[in-house]
Design an enzyme around this catalytic site. Sequence first.
Site, short mmCIF file in Angstrom:
data_model
loop_
_atom_site.label_atom_id
_atom_site.label_comp_id
_atom_site.label_asym_id
_atom_site.label_seq_id
_atom_site.Cartn_x
_atom_site.Cartn_y
_atom_site.Cartn_z
N HIS A 1 -8.02 -5.40 -0.10
CA HIS A 1 -6.75 -4.71 0.15
C HIS A 1 -5.98 -5.53 1.17
O HIS A 1 -5.96 -5.22 2.37
CB HIS A 1 -7.04 -3.30 0.67
CG HIS A 1 -5.85 -2.40 0.70
ND1 HIS A 1 -5.15 -2.04 -0.44
CD2 HIS A 1 -5.22 -1.77 1.73
CE1 HIS A 1 -4.17 -1.23 -0.12
NE2 HIS A 1 -4.18 -1.06 1.19
N SER B 1 0.83 -1.20 0.00
CA SER B 1 0.00 0.00 0.00
C SER B 1 0.87 1.26 0.00
O SER B 1 1.61 1.50 -0.95
CB SER B 1 -0.96 -0.04 1.19
OG SER B 1 -2.00 0.91 1.05
N ASP C 1 -9.95 -4.68 -4.46
CA ASP C 1 -9.36 -3.70 -3.54
C ASP C 1 -10.19 -2.42 -3.53
O ASP C 1 -10.36 -1.76 -4.56
CB ASP C 1 -7.93 -3.38 -3.99
CG ASP C 1 -7.12 -2.65 -2.93
OD1 ASP C 1 -7.71 -1.86 -2.17
OD2 ASP C 1 -5.90 -2.88 -2.87
#
Length: 222
Positions: free
Chosen positions: A201, A116, A170
């Site tokens: 995610h 991320s 996601d």
Amino acid sequence: MSLAPIEIETAPNPTATVLLMHGLGADGNDFVPIANELDLKAVGAVRFVFPNAPVIPVTINGGYRMPAWYDIAAADLVKREDEPGLRRSQAAIEALIANEKQRGIPAHRIVIAGFSQGCAMALMTGLRHAERLAGIVGLSGYLPLAATTAIERHAANHETPIFLGHGTRDGVVQIERARASRDALVALGHAVEWHEYPMEHSVCMEEIADLNRFLLRVLAAA
């Protein structure tokens, strides 16, 4: 960095390093379990380094202070990017790479990775690093400061293998954003190994297996 990095060595006297940055609101402990799932014995002893992002106010979360590599102003992620914050974290990660080299691990035996926000930092730092790295890994993230990548990337890492993995469901970093990052890197001539997984995610076992194969390949060749 807000805290000293967490370190794990798979055996004494490591000859390679995997530097792995966590995502927004997490800390260095976040990916320790995943590192423990990897089997890299074939390339010798490996040191995993899990740095901790500084605790800063995050605009998109109402200014709440949390571990973050940089501020996020909007869900779009690339509008009003926090360039000063990105560059501060880039400098901190460069210092960690320098520390590994001082401990005897050459740049070509270092993989820089992240999830991320950590993915964004791995791509930003890895592409600009002045010595050839073994590999760059980006999980569930995107390419930050994309408009400056072409002029700021270093020739040393033009051919460094890049692993990108992303979940098709996601909801934090939309897969369209990740695909656009992939396409931008490919257009610049970078070798990108791209994977999509039916997940949110997060990270899944299939991705860990693909990552394991990538790490074995790039560290064996380094």
